[in-house]
Design a protein around this motif. Structure first.
Motif, PDB file in Angstrom:
ATOM      1  N   LYS A 248       0.834  -1.208   0.000  1.00  0.00           N
ATOM      2  CA  LYS A 248       0.000   0.000   0.000  1.00  0.00           C
ATOM      3  C   LYS A 248       0.867   1.255   0.000  1.00  0.00           C
ATOM      4  CE  LYS A 248      -3.818   2.273   2.413  1.00  0.00           C
ATOM      5  NZ  LYS A 248      -3.142   3.598   2.315  1.00  0.00           N
ATOM      6  N   LYS A 249       1.918   1.254   0.811  1.00  0.00           N
ATOM      7  CA  LYS A 249       2.801   2.419   0.866  1.00  0.00           C
ATOM      8  C   LYS A 249       3.523   2.607  -0.461  1.00  0.00           C
ATOM      9  CE  LYS A 249       6.657   4.388   3.461  1.00  0.00           C
ATOM     10  NZ  LYS A 249       7.618   4.181   4.584  1.00  0.00           N
ATOM     11  N   ALA A 250       3.944   1.502  -1.083  1.00  0.00           N
ATOM     12  CA  ALA A 250       4.624   1.595  -2.377  1.00  0.00           C
ATOM     13  C   ALA A 250       3.671   2.118  -3.449  1.00  0.00           C
ATOM     14  CB  ALA A 250       5.176   0.222  -2.771  1.00  0.00           C
ATOM     15  N   ARG A 251       2.416   1.660  -3.411  1.00  0.00           N
ATOM     16  CA  ARG A 251       1.433   2.135  -4.391  1.00  0.00           C
ATOM     17  C   ARG A 251       1.158   3.624  -4.226  1.00  0.00           C
ATOM     18  NH1 ARG A 251      -2.115  -1.141  -3.175  1.00  0.00           N
ATOM     19  NH2 ARG A 251      -3.391   0.169  -1.828  1.00  0.00           N
ATOM     20  N   ASP A 252       1.028   4.075  -2.998  1.00  0.00           N
ATOM     21  CA  ASP A 252       0.803   5.499  -2.754  1.00  0.00           C
ATOM     22  C   ASP A 252       1.999   6.334  -3.221  1.00  0.00           C
ATOM     23  OD1 ASP A 252      -1.598   4.805  -1.648  1.00  0.00           O
ATOM     24  OD2 ASP A 252      -0.873   4.891   0.428  1.00  0.00           O
ATOM     25  N   THR A 253       3.207   5.803  -3.048  1.00  0.00           N
ATOM     26  CA  THR A 253       4.400   6.518  -3.513  1.00  0.00           C
ATOM     27  C   THR A 253       4.390   6.666  -5.027  1.00  0.00           C
ATOM     28  OG1 THR A 253       5.669   5.675  -1.633  1.00  0.00           O
ATOM     29  CG2 THR A 253       6.917   6.516  -3.506  1.00  0.00           C
ATOM     30  N   VAL A 254       4.004   5.589  -5.720  1.00  0.00           N
ATOM     31  CA  VAL A 254       3.932   5.646  -7.180  1.00  0.00           C
ATOM     32  C   VAL A 254       2.896   6.667  -7.628  1.00  0.00           C
ATOM     33  CG1 VAL A 254       3.330   4.338  -9.256  1.00  0.00           C
ATOM     34  CG2 VAL A 254       4.765   3.301  -7.493  1.00  0.00           C
ATOM     35  N   HIS A 255       1.749   6.695  -6.971  1.00  0.00           N
ATOM     36  CA  HIS A 255       0.699   7.653  -7.325  1.00  0.00           C
ATOM     37  C   HIS A 255       1.174   9.098  -7.136  1.00  0.00           C
ATOM     38  CE1 HIS A 255      -2.745   4.502  -6.734  1.00  0.00           C
ATOM     39  NE2 HIS A 255      -1.962   4.258  -7.769  1.00  0.00           N
ATOM     40  N   ARG A 256       1.891   9.366  -6.060  1.00  0.00           N
ATOM     41  CA  ARG A 256       2.390  10.722  -5.821  1.00  0.00           C
ATOM     42  C   ARG A 256       3.386  11.128  -6.900  1.00  0.00           C
ATOM     43  NH1 ARG A 256       2.539   8.997  -0.372  1.00  0.00           N
ATOM     44  NH2 ARG A 256       4.784   8.655  -0.560  1.00  0.00           N
ATOM     45  N   ARG A 257       4.251  10.211  -7.284  1.00  0.00           N
ATOM     46  CA  ARG A 257       5.232  10.528  -8.329  1.00  0.00           C
ATOM     47  C   ARG A 257       4.544  10.765  -9.672  1.00  0.00           C
ATOM     48  NH1 ARG A 257       9.976   6.031  -7.059  1.00  0.00           N
ATOM     49  NH2 ARG A 257      10.693   6.944  -5.070  1.00  0.00           N
ATOM     50  N   GLN A 258       3.499   9.991  -9.938  1.00  0.00           N
ATOM     51  CA  GLN A 258       2.787  10.181 -11.200  1.00  0.00           C
ATOM     52  C   GLN A 258       2.088  11.540 -11.235  1.00  0.00           C
ATOM     53  OE1 GLN A 258       3.095   8.299 -13.718  1.00  0.00           O
ATOM     54  NE2 GLN A 258       4.102   6.533 -12.819  1.00  0.00           N
ATOM     55  N   ARG A 259       1.517  11.953 -10.117  1.00  0.00           N
ATOM     56  CA  ARG A 259       0.842  13.251 -10.068  1.00  0.00           C
ATOM     57  C   ARG A 259       1.840  14.395 -10.252  1.00  0.00           C
ATOM     58  NH1 ARG A 259      -2.358  10.670  -5.982  1.00  0.00           N
ATOM     59  NH2 ARG A 259      -0.961  11.490  -4.354  1.00  0.00           N
ATOM     60  N   ARG A 260       3.067  14.228  -9.693  1.00  0.00           N
ATOM     61  CA  ARG A 260       4.084  15.270  -9.866  1.00  0.00           C
ATOM     62  C   ARG A 260       4.495  15.392 -11.331  1.00  0.00           C
ATOM     63  NH1 ARG A 260       7.990  13.522  -4.798  1.00  0.00           N
ATOM     64  NH2 ARG A 260       6.516  14.050  -3.109  1.00  0.00           N
ATOM     65  N   ARG A 261       4.483  14.284 -12.045  1.00  0.00           N
ATOM     66  CA  ARG A 261       4.876  14.305 -13.452  1.00  0.00           C
ATOM     67  C   ARG A 261       3.726  14.701 -14.372  1.00  0.00           C
ATOM     68  NH1 ARG A 261       8.104   8.501 -13.649  1.00  0.00           N
ATOM     69  NH2 ARG A 261       9.754   9.029 -12.131  1.00  0.00           N
ATOM     70  N   GLY A 262       2.538  14.929 -13.800  1.00  0.00           N
ATOM     71  CA  GLY A 262       1.390  15.349 -14.606  1.00  0.00           C
ATOM     72  C   GLY A 262       0.689  14.228 -15.312  1.00  0.00           C
ATOM     73  N   ILE A 263       0.911  12.963 -14.888  1.00  0.00           N
ATOM     74  CA  ILE A 263       0.238  11.833 -15.511  1.00  0.00           C
ATOM     75  C   ILE A 263      -1.131  11.686 -14.861  1.00  0.00           C
ATOM     76  CG2 ILE A 263       0.325   9.348 -15.922  1.00  0.00           C
ATOM     77  CD1 ILE A 263       3.331   9.525 -15.831  1.00  0.00           C
ATOM     78  N   PRO A 264      -2.201  11.510 -15.636  1.00  0.00           N
ATOM     79  CA  PRO A 264      -3.550  11.367 -15.061  1.00  0.00           C
ATOM     80  C   PRO A 264      -3.603  10.205 -14.089  1.00  0.00           C
ATOM     81  CG  PRO A 264      -3.674  11.681 -17.429  1.00  0.00           C
ATOM     82  CD  PRO A 264      -2.242  11.467 -17.116  1.00  0.00           C
ATOM     83  N   SER A 265      -4.530  10.327 -13.148  1.00  0.00           N
ATOM     84  CA  SER A 265      -4.674   9.279 -12.128  1.00  0.00           C
ATOM     85  C   SER A 265      -5.082   7.955 -12.728  1.00  0.00           C
ATOM     86  CB  SER A 265      -5.688   9.710 -11.060  1.00  0.00           C
ATOM     87  OG  SER A 265      -6.957   9.970 -11.682  1.00  0.00           O
TER      88      SER A 265
END
Length: 276
Positions: free
Chosen positions: A253-270
């Protein structure tokens, strides 16, 4: 999935005596050609030495107190009884701490049993992944601490007694153990600093060396457990080397949340992040 948190892997090269190596080789065959091979190996051992690799997996155990509270909560029907035992144990701990001050700690059999359960839980979770894993003995831990000072020599001395000395006391709370302090010298040597290394001249005239190199070229992801990403580079060296690796296993869960945060910083849609 069996472990989350930080840990360390220590892989040391333990020297093997020439006598033990030759004895083991001679037990394989009595053929004349094999004896000639053993003679050649003996000459090579005098120059290079032989060693075996021992790996230590160091993980922090769960708190003994948290394990005790788990025992309280896993049986609601015995909650009052187990709660009373836990409070009694905690009161005894505070009283012994106040009595001893900064002196030698005292352990009760109950506390030792709780610590053993914490270790057993950790061991059971690891055995499914690493069947050969087992708890280290005090003598092996002594070897681990002495190895850096005797690296490259034909023998690493160990003098720790087995079992470890302790005093058994009978108190009103039951049986307690008071470990006896041990002061062991890791080595007795004259240390000289060379270029990129330390040279240790021991009392018996032997010389060992210390040199530390940091590397960050390890793979980010091992395809399968057991891949030779660690041992294969080591076996290609002409001299024994010790390795220390610090790692952290992140919960899914923590790894998935980290990936989501990095994707949002790069401007990739959720939605794209969810697809990953």
């Amino acid at each position: 999935m069996t472990y989350h948190g930080k840990g360390q892997i220590l892989s040391i090269a333990k020297p093997i005596s020439k006598e033990r190596t030759i004895e083991q080789m001679e037990s394989y065959s009595n053929h004349e050609y094999w004896h000639q091979h053993v003679d050649s190996a003996e000459e090579m051992i005098d120059q290079t030495g032989t060693y075996e690799r021992i790996s230590f997996l160091i993980l922090p155990l769960a708190s003994a107190h948290s394990v005790s509270w788990d025992a309280v909560l896993d049986r609601p029907d015995l909650f009052r009884e187990r709660m009373g035992d836990q409070l009694k144990r905690f009161w005894g701990y505070l009283k012994r701490k106040a009595t001893n001050g900064k002196g030698i700690p005292v352990l009760t059999e109950a506390e030792l049993e709780v610590a053993k359960k914490a270790g057993t839980r950790m061991l059971n979770s690891l055995e499914a992944l690493i069947p050969q894993v087992r708890p280290a003995t005090p003598q092996e831990l002594e070897l681990l601490h002495r190895a850096p000072y005797h690296r490259g020599l034909h023998e690493i001395p160990t003098i720790l007694p087995s079992p470890l000395p302790s005093t058994v006391l009978m108190t009103t709370e039951g049986v307690t153990l008071r470990p006896r302090p041990l002061k062991l010298s890791l080595t007795s040597a004259v240390v000289q600093e060379d270029t990129f290394r330390l040279r240790l001249k021991h009392e018996d005239g032997s010389v060992s060396y210390q040199s530390v190199m940091a590397a960050a070229t390890m793979p980010e992801y091992a395809e399968q457990v057991g891949d030779e990403w660690l041992y294969q580079p080591l076996e290609h060296l002409d001299f024994p080397i010790d390795v220390s690796i610090h790692f952290e296993v992140t919960p899914p869960k923590k790894a998935r949340d980290t990936v989501h945060r990095r994707q949002r910083r790069r401007g990739i849609p959720s939605t794209a992040a969810k697809g990953l």
